[in-house]
Scaffold this motif. Structure first.
Motif, PDB file in Angstrom:
ATOM      1  N   LEU A 298       0.873  -1.336  -0.311  1.00 59.62           N
ATOM      2  CA  LEU A 298      -0.147  -0.150  -0.195  1.00 59.62           C
ATOM      3  C   LEU A 298       0.595   1.189  -0.051  1.00 59.62           C
ATOM      4  CD1 LEU A 298      -2.493  -1.232   2.563  1.00 59.62           C
ATOM      5  CD2 LEU A 298      -2.700  -1.552   0.631  1.00 59.62           C
ATOM      6  N   MET A 299       0.841   2.365  -0.180  1.00 66.35           N
ATOM      7  CA  MET A 299       0.739   3.668  -0.277  1.00 66.35           C
ATOM      8  C   MET A 299      -0.054   4.668  -0.232  1.00 66.35           C
ATOM      9  SD  MET A 299       2.212   1.609  -3.092  1.00 66.35           S
ATOM     10  CE  MET A 299       1.314   1.329  -4.012  1.00 66.35           C
ATOM     11  N   TRP A 300       0.217   5.438   1.182  1.00 68.53           N
ATOM     12  CA  TRP A 300      -0.334   6.381   1.331  1.00 68.53           C
ATOM     13  C   TRP A 300       0.540   7.403   1.290  1.00 68.53           C
ATOM     14  CZ3 TRP A 300      -5.192   7.327   3.528  1.00 68.53           C
ATOM     15  CH2 TRP A 300      -4.469   8.715   4.836  1.00 68.53           C
ATOM     16  N   ASN A 301      -0.460   8.659   0.136  1.00 71.32           N
ATOM     17  CA  ASN A 301      -0.043  10.060   0.235  1.00 71.32           C
ATOM     18  C   ASN A 301      -0.400  10.644   1.122  1.00 71.32           C
ATOM     19  OD1 ASN A 301      -0.088  12.302  -1.508  1.00 71.32           O
ATOM     20  ND2 ASN A 301      -0.231  12.202  -2.732  1.00 71.32           N
ATOM     21  N   ASP A 302       0.002  11.654   2.155  1.00 70.26           N
ATOM     22  CA  ASP A 302      -0.335  12.308   2.524  1.00 70.26           C
ATOM     23  C   ASP A 302      -0.710  13.226   2.856  1.00 70.26           C
ATOM     24  OD1 ASP A 302      -0.657  12.274   5.711  1.00 70.26           O
ATOM     25  OD2 ASP A 302       1.630  13.793   6.080  1.00 70.26           O
ATOM     26  N   GLN A 303       0.160  13.649   1.293  1.00 74.11           N
ATOM     27  CA  GLN A 303      -0.219  15.262   1.249  1.00 74.11           C
ATOM     28  C   GLN A 303      -1.842  15.123   0.593  1.00 74.11           C
ATOM     29  OE1 GLN A 303       1.720  18.083   1.052  1.00 74.11           O
ATOM     30  NE2 GLN A 303       0.113  19.021   0.341  1.00 74.11           N
ATOM     31  N   ASP A 304      -2.188  14.078  -0.471  1.00 71.00           N
ATOM     32  CA  ASP A 304      -3.867  14.385  -1.120  1.00 71.00           C
ATOM     33  C   ASP A 304      -4.665  13.748   0.239  1.00 71.00           C
ATOM     34  OD1 ASP A 304      -2.537  15.592  -2.632  1.00 71.00           O
ATOM     35  OD2 ASP A 304      -2.754  14.165  -4.042  1.00 71.00           O
ATOM     36  N   LYS A 305      -3.807  12.701   1.539  1.00 71.23           N
ATOM     37  CA  LYS A 305      -4.882  11.761   2.681  1.00 71.23           C
ATOM     38  C   LYS A 305      -5.340  10.193   1.481  1.00 71.23           C
ATOM     39  CE  LYS A 305      -3.906  14.592   5.913  1.00 71.23           C
ATOM     40  NZ  LYS A 305      -2.472  14.304   7.446  1.00 71.23           N
ATOM     41  N   GLN A 306      -4.858  10.015   0.441  1.00 74.47           N
ATOM     42  CA  GLN A 306      -5.482   8.602  -0.051  1.00 74.47           C
ATOM     43  C   GLN A 306      -4.424   7.901  -0.156  1.00 74.47           C
ATOM     44  OE1 GLN A 306      -6.092  10.771  -4.394  1.00 74.47           O
ATOM     45  NE2 GLN A 306      -7.665  11.568  -3.972  1.00 74.47           N
ATOM     46  N   LEU A 307      -5.022   6.546  -0.097  1.00 82.54           N
ATOM     47  CA  LEU A 307      -4.383   4.763  -0.063  1.00 82.54           C
ATOM     48  C   LEU A 307      -4.815   4.796  -0.992  1.00 82.54           C
ATOM     49  CD1 LEU A 307      -3.346   3.401   2.181  1.00 82.54           C
ATOM     50  CD2 LEU A 307      -5.503   2.168   2.796  1.00 82.54           C
ATOM     51  N   HIS A 308      -3.162   3.906  -2.186  1.00 83.88           N
ATOM     52  CA  HIS A 308      -3.162   3.554  -2.922  1.00 83.88           C
ATOM     53  C   HIS A 308      -2.761   1.976  -3.037  1.00 83.88           C
ATOM     54  CE1 HIS A 308      -4.107   7.245  -4.745  1.00 83.88           C
ATOM     55  NE2 HIS A 308      -3.171   7.655  -4.849  1.00 83.88           N
ATOM     56  N   GLU A 309      -3.254   1.165  -3.633  1.00 82.73           N
ATOM     57  CA  GLU A 309      -2.670  -0.440  -3.443  1.00 82.73           C
ATOM     58  C   GLU A 309      -2.647  -0.462  -4.430  1.00 82.73           C
ATOM     59  OE1 GLU A 309      -4.807  -4.875  -1.841  1.00 82.73           O
ATOM     60  OE2 GLU A 309      -5.898  -2.468  -1.515  1.00 82.73           O
ATOM     61  N   ALA A 310      -0.722  -1.139  -4.541  1.00 78.65           N
ATOM     62  CA  ALA A 310      -0.598  -2.299  -5.731  1.00 78.65           C
ATOM     63  C   ALA A 310      -1.527  -3.665  -6.072  1.00 78.65           C
ATOM     64  CB  ALA A 310       1.044  -2.651  -5.739  1.00 78.65           C
ATOM     65  N   LYS A 311      -1.272  -3.709  -7.340  1.00 80.09           N
ATOM     66  CA  LYS A 311      -2.273  -5.267  -7.878  1.00 80.09           C
ATOM     67  C   LYS A 311      -1.396  -6.366  -6.532  1.00 80.09           C
ATOM     68  CE  LYS A 311      -2.809  -7.992 -11.703  1.00 80.09           C
ATOM     69  NZ  LYS A 311      -1.904  -8.873 -13.103  1.00 80.09           N
ATOM     70  N   SER A 312      -2.331  -6.872  -6.290  1.00 78.72           N
ATOM     71  CA  SER A 312      -1.681  -8.175  -5.616  1.00 78.72           C
ATOM     72  C   SER A 312      -0.584  -9.134  -5.810  1.00 78.72           C
ATOM     73  CB  SER A 312      -2.808  -8.884  -4.771  1.00 78.72           C
ATOM     74  OG  SER A 312      -3.040  -9.940  -4.055  1.00 78.72           O
ATOM     75  N   ILE A 313       0.239  -9.471  -5.617  1.00 85.35           N
ATOM     76  CA  ILE A 313       1.787 -10.359  -6.745  1.00 85.35           C
ATOM     77  C   ILE A 313       1.862 -11.186  -5.622  1.00 85.35           C
ATOM     78  CG2 ILE A 313       3.822 -10.249  -7.647  1.00 85.35           C
ATOM     79  CD1 ILE A 313       1.556  -9.285  -9.395  1.00 85.35           C
ATOM     80  N   HIS A 314       2.120 -10.791  -4.347  1.00 88.58           N
ATOM     81  CA  HIS A 314       2.826 -10.989  -3.416  1.00 88.58           C
ATOM     82  C   HIS A 314       1.723 -12.184  -2.640  1.00 88.58           C
ATOM     83  CE1 HIS A 314       6.906  -8.896  -3.867  1.00 88.58           C
ATOM     84  NE2 HIS A 314       5.975  -7.734  -3.322  1.00 88.58           N
ATOM     85  N   ASP A 315       2.168 -14.358  -2.395  1.00 86.84           N
ATOM     86  CA  ASP A 315       1.596 -14.863  -0.977  1.00 86.84           C
ATOM     87  C   ASP A 315       1.904 -14.956  -0.151  1.00 86.84           C
ATOM     88  OD1 ASP A 315      -0.327 -15.270  -3.542  1.00 86.84           O
ATOM     89  OD2 ASP A 315       1.115 -17.135  -4.268  1.00 86.84           O
ATOM     90  N   ALA A 316       2.975 -14.173   0.046  1.00 84.17           N
ATOM     91  CA  ALA A 316       3.302 -14.026   1.203  1.00 84.17           C
ATOM     92  C   ALA A 316       3.969 -12.542   1.831  1.00 84.17           C
ATOM     93  CB  ALA A 316       4.545 -14.572   1.571  1.00 84.17           C
ATOM     94  N   GLY A 317       4.210 -12.782   2.983  1.00 88.77           N
ATOM     95  CA  GLY A 317       4.196 -11.436   4.005  1.00 88.77           C
ATOM     96  C   GLY A 317       5.468 -10.527   3.554  1.00 88.77           C
ATOM     97  N   VAL A 318       5.697  -9.520   2.748  1.00 91.73           N
ATOM     98  CA  VAL A 318       6.702  -8.381   1.964  1.00 91.73           C
ATOM     99  C   VAL A 318       7.732  -8.179   3.233  1.00 91.73           C
ATOM    100  CG1 VAL A 318       7.011  -6.126   0.716  1.00 91.73           C
ATOM    101  CG2 VAL A 318       4.378  -7.272   0.762  1.00 91.73           C
ATOM    102  N   ALA A 319       9.114  -8.141   3.096  1.00 97.47           N
ATOM    103  CA  ALA A 319       9.863  -8.257   3.521  1.00 97.47           C
ATOM    104  C   ALA A 319      10.433  -7.316   3.844  1.00 97.47           C
ATOM    105  CB  ALA A 319      10.724  -9.677   3.465  1.00 97.47           C
ATOM    106  N   VAL A 320      11.195  -6.533   2.391  1.00101.27           N
ATOM    107  CA  VAL A 320      11.404  -5.600   2.370  1.00101.27           C
ATOM    108  C   VAL A 320      11.078  -3.954   1.281  1.00101.27           C
ATOM    109  CG1 VAL A 320      13.859  -5.821   2.347  1.00101.27           C
ATOM    110  CG2 VAL A 320      12.849  -6.613   0.198  1.00101.27           C
ATOM    111  N   LEU A 321      10.998  -3.242   1.139  1.00100.40           N
ATOM    112  CA  LEU A 321      10.459  -1.897   0.412  1.00100.40           C
ATOM    113  C   LEU A 321      11.834  -1.224  -0.208  1.00100.40           C
ATOM    114  CD1 LEU A 321       6.657  -1.221   1.884  1.00100.40           C
ATOM    115  CD2 LEU A 321       7.242  -2.242  -0.541  1.00100.40           C
ATOM    116  N   ALA A 322      11.545  -0.506  -0.970  1.00 94.81           N
ATOM    117  CA  ALA A 322      13.218   0.272  -1.405  1.00 94.81           C
ATOM    118  C   ALA A 322      12.005   0.696  -3.011  1.00 94.81           C
ATOM    119  CB  ALA A 322      14.280  -0.508  -2.177  1.00 94.81           C
ATOM    120  N   TRP A 323      12.810   2.497  -2.821  1.00 90.90           N
ATOM    121  CA  TRP A 323      12.783   3.048  -3.564  1.00 90.90           C
ATOM    122  C   TRP A 323      13.459   3.662  -4.337  1.00 90.90           C
ATOM    123  CZ3 TRP A 323       7.401   5.671  -4.479  1.00 90.90           C
ATOM    124  CH2 TRP A 323       6.186   5.097  -3.375  1.00 90.90           C
TER     125      TRP A 323
END
Length: 227
Positions: free
Chosen positions: A86-111
């Motif tokens: 999920l991505m939370w845009n705190d400026q616009d107060k909007q929550l966005h969700e990426a397409k469901s791909i992972h079947d296990a817990g997400v371990a890392v995120l990197a931009w």
């Protein structure tokens, strides 16, 4: 002499033990991930004085597993135990969700260094790269995905190529506007000759990934993965 002040964060009612924290490198905002008394997890945002950010709470029935701030914008990427990204845009107060791909817990995120791509990796070794817009929205289909031979536990982005200051047109322009006559002359000379000029450092779009087995993977800017 520098003075430091303690500001105790007052979490909302029902906030349980913290599992992760993330401070934005350019905006004075702190993200705190924690479990909740009713089950599931939540991410709460706080200002630098410890006060909660208005409407800055994201709560789900799953636990938060990792977080990462966009390098420039107030956009927080969050990974969850059920595989959601999920991505939370705190400026616009909007929550966005990426397409469901992972079947296990997400371990890392990197931009990537400019925030145009987001890598997510899960505990089963599936890594996915998303193309992102400035609002924190992922394109419907991932840019690439790979199944590694091990789970992913650490990830970092490779910085973009450095630029020769004499060929950086944006730097010369800023210096010329500030009254630097030498920069103004060089800026005009390079434009007139059509010299090779650039607009600052290129974006870092490649990633290094590692896991508990000791293997290190390299994912280049084209989406090719090698060990």
């Amino acid at each position: 002499m520098a003075l430091y002040f303690d500001s105790k964060i007052q979490g909302p009612d029902g906030m349980g033990p913290c599992s992760d924290i993330a401070w934005h490198r350019t905006h004075a905002v702190l993200a705190v991930a924690a479990s909740t008394s009713v089950g599931g997890g939540a991410v709460n945002l706080f200002m630098d004085d410890g006060e909660p950010v208005p409407d800055g709470c994201i709560q789900r029935s799953s636990q938060v597993t990792c977080m990462s701030w966009h390098p420039n914008h107030r956009v927080l990427a969050m990974g969850w135990e059920n595989g959601d990204v999920l991505m939370w845009n705190d400026q616009d107060k909007q929550l966005h969700e990426a397409k469901s791909i992972h079947d296990a817990g997400v371990a890392v995120l990197a931009w990537s260094t400019n925030g145009t791509r987001l890598l997510s990796g899960d505990k089963n070794g599936l890594i996915t790269v998303w193309r992102m817009d400035g609002k924190g929205r992922a394109q419907p289909s991932p840019f690439c995905k790979h199944q590694l031979e091990q789970s992913v536990s650490v990830c970092l982005v490779r910085p973009g190529a450095a630029v020769d200051p004499e060929n950086d047109i944006s730097g010369l322009a800023r210096a010329a506007v500030s009254g630097d006559e030498k920069a103004l002359d060089m800026f005009s000379w390079k434009k007139s000759l059509g010299s090779k000029i650039t607009l600052g450092p290129s974006e870092g779009l490649a990633f290094f990934l590692g896991g508990p087995d000791g293997d290190v993977y390299y994912l280049d800017d084209k989406g090719k993965c090698s060990k």
